[in-house]
Write a protein that holds these residues in place. Structure first.
Motif, PDB file in Angstrom:
ATOM      1  N   ASP A 150      12.967 156.112 -87.228  1.00 16.29           N
ATOM      2  CA  ASP A 150      12.936 155.482 -85.907  1.00 16.29           C
ATOM      3  C   ASP A 150      14.257 154.764 -85.648  1.00 16.29           C
ATOM      4  OD1 ASP A 150      12.939 153.034 -87.188  1.00 16.29           O
ATOM      5  OD2 ASP A 150      10.767 152.791 -87.077  1.00 16.29           O
ATOM      6  N   SER A 151      14.336 154.054 -84.540  1.00 14.54           N
ATOM      7  CA  SER A 151      15.632 153.494 -84.171  1.00 14.54           C
ATOM      8  C   SER A 151      15.779 152.030 -84.558  1.00 14.54           C
ATOM      9  CB  SER A 151      15.885 153.691 -82.677  1.00 14.54           C
ATOM     10  OG  SER A 151      14.736 153.415 -81.963  1.00 14.54           O
ATOM     11  N   LYS A 152      14.905 151.538 -85.446  1.00 13.78           N
ATOM     12  CA  LYS A 152      15.004 150.120 -85.820  1.00 13.78           C
ATOM     13  C   LYS A 152      16.354 149.792 -86.434  1.00 13.78           C
ATOM     14  CE  LYS A 152      10.238 148.712 -86.242  1.00 13.78           C
ATOM     15  NZ  LYS A 152       9.190 149.569 -86.792  1.00 13.78           N
ATOM     16  N   TYR A 187      19.099 151.350 -86.034  1.00 19.14           N
ATOM     17  CA  TYR A 187      20.116 151.444 -84.982  1.00 19.14           C
ATOM     18  C   TYR A 187      20.244 150.116 -84.236  1.00 19.14           C
ATOM     19  CZ  TYR A 187      21.622 152.480 -80.181  1.00 19.14           C
ATOM     20  OH  TYR A 187      22.216 152.438 -78.951  1.00 19.14           O
ATOM     21  N   PRO A 211      20.377 158.215 -80.372  1.00 16.89           N
ATOM     22  CA  PRO A 211      21.039 157.114 -81.084  1.00 16.89           C
ATOM     23  C   PRO A 211      20.353 156.683 -82.377  1.00 16.89           C
ATOM     24  CG  PRO A 211      20.174 156.366 -78.986  1.00 16.89           C
ATOM     25  CD  PRO A 211      20.006 157.843 -78.999  1.00 16.89           C
TER      26      PRO A 211
END
Lengths: 80, 585
Positions: B2-4, B6, B208
């Protein structure tokens, strides 16, 4: 999911992405009122929301939202 | 994924100005990203990642899709900023917008793009800026169906051609390094990697949430370039190298081969053996009785790794932190070049607490996940492979034999003469250049000025008449040690100045230093220099050679917190004794 429940889960995401620990979500909150809310951090916020609520927000909707209320309604409806 | 992470990196970057953690020990890195896509967030993530890796990042900001103009404007900000590296990352979506729609014009797309790209990157590399060049993740678009890969007018065909061209360009050029994003995108899946909505909305080069992954690769390459390299694996045995517990299950009970768990451990051992053959040194730190452990390693029919594959085996009941410290000491390598793999979270915790420099990955519980987990961590990144890499494990193994001989030999001189050492001393040439550069990049302890000499600089020492360099290639009765030292010098007025003096710590106390000083003084004499001048520049890691010049008869002329200057008169010098037979060529 009620709007109030959505707001509860949304608040920490907004605070993290827009880097403002005192930010409080309301339905009429817009990018105008939040310093770090620009087109890039808007995308970051949408991505985190999609993960948190396990939904896909259509690109066009994500790009044309007028205020936080629209987002809350969209999420709230998707979680029923 | 996931984008944590990021979001965390973005946040970290924005807080960097206030973050003073270890500020005095960080070396600053100035970088820029050039792209045909929006990289504002990627630029921030990379800064945060470099900070995590112990650097002080300095971002030179670039704007969307300016990669061509920024690369050509050699008077512009980028070229005035003393950049350490520039990262070229090109989105296939962006490329696609520039490909001609006429099919018959498309077949030249890759070659004309590549010649432009070469011009752009050379503008930087010619100025000594390192260029990290990403290849292009493929797209899943297939107008030509299954023919797409072989039909030159297809976009996919052109991407393949560009990637092949990028490989060639990196292979033939100095100062260019490949960032293999195509493999990363394949690993995570192209449908996850690309996000057309985000491309149209924000011109993002990929989703991203993969920015941290991209930054991991770039920072790993940069770290290895400046000598932050992991080169030794410390392995636990029970439930790591094999399934089960040696002391409880015995040689017949431990799981190696046969069954899912046993096969997983065999797969893992094969992977570890590949690492060893690539030059990673293998060692063991295990809580076991040594005879029990060695019995399984030597005699279990399905073991892949055997005793000879390990340079040091510590199987005892002391704590692992002490054992790991001893391993590092015996091999003469820094703790920060060790990776410790253990299934037991408790042991991992102890090592992390006591030896924070050691890399301690969170090994998954399930052994079927070991190989994939380690592959993705990319722990042993390197930008150079040399023959020495491939035989290093053999060296370290014989090093422990050498040490046991050392224990028996009463006096050092006697021991050294028993080693039958021979050294070949010669100027650096094309063949020894990669290893010389590598030595300069990797050696931290026996490194007098830590100048990190790169290929281009090295070429100068080979070509220019007032510059000198040589390597020392050592063998002894146990085998070849390879090139273990290189020295760079410049002739200045009345003296020969030692620009760089690097030696591998594996050969300390073997009189190699004396041999090298003899060689340096010889060069000074032949070129009619009156003095030889040497400098010591202090770093966190080179205290070892603080007094080197003094120990070899140089007199001190200057001294400060940063280091010291030394000189010796050429006429008063007579050759130092060594135990090494010298061959010159």
């Amino acid at each position: 999911m009620t709007k109030q429940e959505v707001i509860q889960k949304l608040q920490p995401i907004f605070r993290e992405v827009f880097m403002d620990e005192s930010l409080n979500i309301s339905e009429d909150l817009t990018a105008e009122n939040v310093e770090a809310w620009d087109s890039l951090s808007h995308i970051d916020m949408i991505i985190r929301v999609e993960e948190e609520f396990q939904i896909k927000i259509p690109t066009l909707k994500a790009a044309s939202m007028k205020n936080t209320g629209e987002l809350i309604t969209l999420i709230s409806e998707s979680q029923n | 994924m996931d984008s944590k992470r990021y979001i965390q990196l973005l946040k970290k970057f924005d807080g960097l100005d206030a973050d003073t953690e270890g500020e005095n020990t960080r070396s600053s890195v100035s970088y820029a990203i050039l792209s045909n896509s929006e990289t504002n967030q990627l630029q921030k993530c990379l800064g945060a990642r470099l900070f995590e890796q112990g650097f002080q990042p300095k971002l030179i900001k670039t704007e969307f899709n300016n990669f061509a103009t920024d690369s050509l404007d050699t008077e512009g900000e980028l070229f005035q900023s003393d950049l350490d590296f520039v990262f070229f990352v090109l989105s296939p979506m962006g490329l696609k917008e520039t490909i001609p729609s006429e099919l018959n014009e498309r077949s030249q797309f890759a070659s004309s793009f590549l010649s432009e790209l070469e011009m752009f990157v050379k503008n930087f590399s010619n100025k000594g800026v390192k260029v990290f060049l990403a290849n292009i993740p493929e797209t899943s678009e297939r107008v030509f169906g299954n023919m797409s890969r072989i039909y030159p007018a297809s976009f996919l065909y052109q991407i393949q051609a560009i990637n092949a061209g990028i490989n060639n360009l990196v292979a033939k050029s100095q100062g260019l390094y490949l960032v293999d994003l195509a493999s990363k995108a394949n690993y995570y899946g192209l449908s996850e990697w690309h996000d057309n909505g985000l491309w149209l909305q924000g011109k993002y080069p990929c989703h991203p949430r993969f920015f941290p992954t991209i930054c991991d690769e770039v920072s790993a390459i940069f770290s290895s370039l400046v000598g932050k390299i992991q080169k030794c694996l410390v392995l636990d045995l029970d439930n790591t190298l094999w399934g089960g517990v040696a002391g409880d299950d015995g040689i017949d009970g431990v799981k190696i081969g046969d069954g899912i768990v046993g096969e997983a451990h065999v797969q893992f051992q094969k992977y570890v053996l590949d690492l060893k053959n690539r030059g990673v040194v293998l060692t063991i730190a295990s809580k076991n009785y040594e005879d029990v452990a060695i019995d399984i390693i030597e005699n279990h029919p399905r073991m892949i790794l055997r005793k000879n594959d390990f340079a040091v085996i510590k199987a005892n009941w002391e704590d692992k932190a002490s054992n790991i410290q001893e391993i590092a000491a015996e091999l003469n390598i820094g703790l920060d070049s060790l990776v410790f793999l253990d299934d037991n979270p408790f042991e991992r915790g102890i090592v992390r607490d006591h030896l924070p420099q050691v890399c301690v990955p969170e090994l998954p519980e399930d052994p079927t996940e070991f190989v994939d987990f380690l592959t993705q961590l990319n722990l042993f990144e390197t930008t150079q492979f040399s023959d020495e890499d491939l035989s290093r494990s053999e060296f370290y193994y014989s090093e422990s034999e050498r040490k046991s001989l050392q224990k028996n030999a009463v006096d050092l001189k006697n021991y050294l003469s028993m080693l039958n050492m021979e050294a070949c001393v010669k100027p650096i040439d094309e063949k020894s250049l990669p290893r010389s550069v590598q030595l300069s990049q990797r050696s931290n302890q026996f490194n007098l000025r830590t100048q990190r000499i790169d290929e281009m600089t090295c070429e100068k020492y080979i070509k220019e008449p007032d510059k000198f360099c040589f390597t020392v290639d050592l063998t002894d009765k146990y085998g070849a040690l390879g090139i273990i030292s290189c020295v760079f010098m410049s002739l200045k007025k009345d003296h020969l100045y030692i620009d760089e003096f690097i030696m591998s710590c594996r050969v300390l106390k073997r009189t190699v230093e004396s041999l090298i000083f003899n060689e340096i003084l010889n060069i000074a004499k032949e070129n009619k220099a009156k003095f030889v001048v040497g400098e010591y520049i202090r770093t966190k890691k080179n205290k070892l050679v603080e007094n080197l010049y003094q120990d070899y008869g140089f007199e001190n002329t200057e001294r400060s917190d940063e280091g010291s200057l030394w000189r010796i008169e050429v006429s008063g010098f007579s050759d130092l004794d060594t135990s090494i037979k010298v061959k010159r060529s």
